[in-house]
Design a protein around this motif. Sequence first.
Motif, PDB file in Angstrom:
ATOM      1  N   GLY A  98      41.969  42.957  29.030  1.00  0.00           N
ATOM      2  CA  GLY A  98      42.101  43.858  27.891  1.00  0.00           C
ATOM      3  C   GLY A  98      40.751  44.342  27.403  1.00  0.00           C
ATOM      4  N   LEU A  99      39.769  43.455  27.429  1.00  0.00           N
ATOM      5  CA  LEU A  99      38.430  43.850  26.985  1.00  0.00           C
ATOM      6  C   LEU A  99      37.842  44.898  27.924  1.00  0.00           C
ATOM      7  CD1 LEU A  99      36.038  43.584  25.112  1.00  0.00           C
ATOM      8  CD2 LEU A  99      35.231  41.658  26.474  1.00  0.00           C
ATOM      9  N   VAL A 100      38.056  44.703  29.224  1.00  0.00           N
ATOM     10  CA  VAL A 100      37.566  45.698  30.184  1.00  0.00           C
ATOM     11  C   VAL A 100      38.190  47.059  29.887  1.00  0.00           C
ATOM     12  CG1 VAL A 100      37.559  46.348  32.616  1.00  0.00           C
ATOM     13  CG2 VAL A 100      37.101  43.990  31.967  1.00  0.00           C
ATOM     14  N   SER A 101      39.468  47.052  29.599  1.00  0.00           N
ATOM     15  CA  SER A 101      40.149  48.291  29.232  1.00  0.00           C
ATOM     16  C   SER A 101      39.563  48.862  27.943  1.00  0.00           C
ATOM     17  CB  SER A 101      41.641  47.994  29.062  1.00  0.00           C
ATOM     18  OG  SER A 101      42.348  49.151  28.744  1.00  0.00           O
ATOM     19  N   ASP A 102      39.254  47.982  27.009  1.00  0.00           N
ATOM     20  CA  ASP A 102      38.680  48.458  25.736  1.00  0.00           C
ATOM     21  C   ASP A 102      37.307  49.077  25.961  1.00  0.00           C
ATOM     22  OD1 ASP A 102      40.035  45.802  23.584  1.00  0.00           O
ATOM     23  OD2 ASP A 102      40.914  47.616  24.430  1.00  0.00           O
ATOM     24  N   TRP A 103      36.536  48.523  26.895  1.00  0.00           N
ATOM     25  CA  TRP A 103      35.219  49.128  27.169  1.00  0.00           C
ATOM     26  C   TRP A 103      35.387  50.582  27.617  1.00  0.00           C
ATOM     27  CZ3 TRP A 103      33.397  44.316  30.362  1.00  0.00           C
ATOM     28  CH2 TRP A 103      32.883  43.352  29.487  1.00  0.00           C
ATOM     29  N   LEU A 104      36.385  50.801  28.450  1.00  0.00           N
ATOM     30  CA  LEU A 104      36.632  52.179  28.895  1.00  0.00           C
ATOM     31  C   LEU A 104      37.011  53.056  27.702  1.00  0.00           C
ATOM     32  CD1 LEU A 104      38.624  51.428  32.154  1.00  0.00           C
ATOM     33  CD2 LEU A 104      36.377  52.504  32.017  1.00  0.00           C
TER      34      LEU A 104
END
Lengths: 315, 321, 457
Positions: A98-104
Amino acid sequence: MLGNVRLAVQHLSFVILMYGGRFGVHLGSAVPCFSCPYVYGCGGNCYLMGLQGYIGFGLTWAQLWGYQGLRALFWLVVFAAAASLLGKLWCGFVCPFGLVSDWLTYLRRFLGVASLRLSRAARARLAPVKYFLLAWLALGPVLVNLGLLHPDFYLPFCQICPGKSLLPLFEGEAKYLTLELTNSVTLSLSVVLMAASGLTVAGSFFRERLFCVFCPMLALFNLLRPLALARIVKDPGLCQGCGACSRSCMMDMDELWLEREHDSGDDGECLGCGGCVEACSSRGCLSLKFLGGTVVGSSPELARGLRTGGGRARG
Amino acid sequence: MFWLAAPPLSRAGEASIYILDLAPPELAKSGLARAEAGLVVLAGGRAAAAKASDVAAEFFWSLRTAYLRGGDDHDAGVGYYQAASGAAGTVVTAGGYSSVDLRARVVAGGGVEHFAQTVFNLYGREGSSAADDSLAPVPAPAWPLFELTSPEPLYWPQTGQTFFLKFIPGDRGDRTVGADDGASDHDAVSDHDGAGAKTIVADNDAPADNNNGGGPGGRGLPLTVWEEDSPAPLFEIWAGADGVYAFTPPADPGLDAAGATSAKKLIFVRALPGGGTASLTLLVHRSREARRDLPLGLGVFFLAMLGGGGLIVAGRRGARY
Amino acid sequence: MREDNSGGGTRAGGAGTVPGSGAGSVLTAEGRAEKIREKAGKRILAEWEAERALLSARDDRHESLDYFLDLVKAPPSPAEIEARLRSRVVGVVCLQAPPELFLALGLHPYRLYGGSQNAAAVAQPGLPALMCPLLKSLMGEMTADPGTAGIPWILPTTCDWTSGLPSLKDVYFPGSGDVRVVDLPRSKENPVSTEGWFLEMAGLWKYLKTLAGRKPSRGGLLAAVGTVERARAAFGETVRLRREGRVPAVWFLLAARTFFLDRAENWTRAVEGANKHFAALEPRLKNGVFLTGSPVVYPNFKLLHLLEEAGLSVLGDDLCSGERLLFRHVALKDKSVEGVLRALAQTCHDGCLCPVFVENKRRLGPVVEAARECAVGGGKTARPPGGDKTAGSAVRGVVFHLLKGCHPYEIDSVVLERETRRLGLRFIRLETDYAAEDRLTISNRLEALRPTLDAGD
């Protein structure tokens, strides 16, 4: 404020779950988020892998009635307890994927690119996919054990989960960004994996947490929702219908906004990020509760703490 | 010769079936029949066949290298550490595993000795947490021994993985020249799914150096490589100057198609002076990494990413605010 | 020659007069119009000055409040504001067109409504007798200052009076400024209406860009959002102090009235300064009431004075001329231009509690919220005990200000009366207009209400 707390917790969780194993931290085989075992040195194993394999549907009938069955039951209880403890907060506050998605998403906001909006009808059509994937995750190993499916369908969801290919990149491992040419099954699964990964990256750039729409872990949380100790609760009598909660929702949910009678909250697509609580300027209308006690309640002061214009993007 | 192999999932203290397969063509003449050993329980330095076979077999096992997870009875705490080789008194406990040498010896007619060895992973028995200190180490017999190493991590033996075998004859005759010089420093060259070994019966003619040790005329006696049920050896490999045999099992389409856990037995046989043989059996799986194609994978990935992103951008082309 | 004190309209032989027999020159139509304008302007100015004098003479007047008093020295004029702020002024009828869009383009939004009885009186003959007083007063103010009719208008189609306003403007001020109509969906909280209003806002954005003659940057739009957000924050603090009973209603609504008369940054600073003053005042929580209904607009503070005289303390309101002036916090997730437009659109549509909407059940929210926030004893946030949402609250009654001719609020009052009684609050509906004749009646009714507030349920 709540958004900043979430950012901090997310990043700390990322470090622990992605690299903790290298320092002797291992939270077991029932972590209720995408703590991917394909990452060497991960700090705990995503429960979905175990559920498909050695502590779940990967067991044969005979094994189920033996020690392995007890072990599977043990980890199921551990998962249910952990999932109930924090509820959907695992998704919004802890999940490394989820954090990786949030970075995007942060990149998109920085660039000022408009978000992709899914209509309510579209979301309704896509929502069942996570349950199909959960069924696939459960049924696939059973069919493998029965000899009805090729053995390479072992861990059927992990073979197509974008977490498998993308998360190991953060420890310098690119070997899962490959097509596996061993046989037609591995080739097909790896093609699906690469396509899913590419679409996830592109989609998550334009639409916050796109993958979570399809996540079978979220499906599991929804099944366990009655047990959740942490909840997001609405007092409909205080709602003034401004829609701030809906706009702040990572999943574009409008159910919370439109609810007028019941104290609904984190059902369906909710990821427990608390963005709605932070955005609502009606005092006490939305609350993040734990065991019935309010942890954070909406208020004009909390809402005003959000940076809305000029300056850096909201966390 | 005869060979033996452990089943894919072996657990300490549990009943396991080890198949002793006596290659009929060689030993049938000597009157030894194909036989299966019965239950074999590893309960110490020596293991005994619970069911007698036509051939009396003597077993010896040792821990090659052990990776044990610390538990209540261990001071190590959570984590991994390496136990001393040959610490036979330590039983692998739950959560741990060890690579194990299992060796056996049979005496055929005329007093000809045949030795067999296999290397396999032994997993800790579920529920076991205490080391069995009642097991006393036994002196290692001076039997012929194959020392198996690989420059790559030994997840489990795979096709395309290079194996280095050093033959130590013990007190059974000549050793490969230079074989007692300690571990050689071999280049970690792995010709994944290396094709082109000098085969005897296979169709592929392309030679590969690491499967030949320099060709006939290399040091010592050759190793022949057999597959289970193969009527004749498939490869013949010679030791290099350092006395170490190198072999890379080629890809097996059958294994590739069968599944990640399917395996085949590869049997390395070395003749002994006096007519006997020593064998090493490896359970070889298909290669886990050889068939990964990064450029193709990245191609599909970026195609999907750009395609998906392009569709989204195209869909909002008219919207300008 | 007729007496001329208008400075040139009736000079002998000059413009506006024709030679006449008998008594002298006769006013031309233009001269008559000029005379009417002048007379109207004087009457309106007198009313503004009178109210200002009343406020200036209050015991709780403080230098921090002089900013607001200075802005209401005279009826505002778009020309004067344009000259002072050096920004093009655009008129806005109703609040559904968010001020952020204007500020981002360097335009200044000017709210088109009137609070002057004298203006309503001098409004064009032929207007309906029971026309909405706000708009009739606006028409009267345009009589005195036609410049207001000359600026571009943005008109959300809220109530029937508003929707009919362009036609009246055309009749009485032909050839005046453009009216850009934005079609307000009368239903809320459904995807069709939300999308429809967003498209209207997007269209308005494009229109304002042509008015401003420049292309705004995304950063400029976000900065404007930030500017209004800071204003909202300062005003929110005023609301909080009001809940503690520290802000008299007249000052609160005066401050709200002046938001559109100066730059937002100046206004914000002034409100922050006033907040410091209010925080030092003694709380007055006794006989607390919540004011709702039709807007109360300066200089028509008749009701506010009457409430004060009756000993009632206004602890909250949901007037669009009061606490709802700046709506609620605009939560922005998507900071692209489209995202900002969507957020502003939704806040001003779905977040609007005006009774022009088909279904307005949310409108009880502010009453309950204010009641909860007004704990007896002046605490900041009160959690009333038990199931009664208003038990233990200083808010004991709801005063419904209903302007004559305002049909949406008339219907709304029926609904609200039932809902507030269910909450255990007293309810009083005061139907009035800008005239002073009913002061005594209202005063008597409020005096009668006061003792019932203490009596409880």
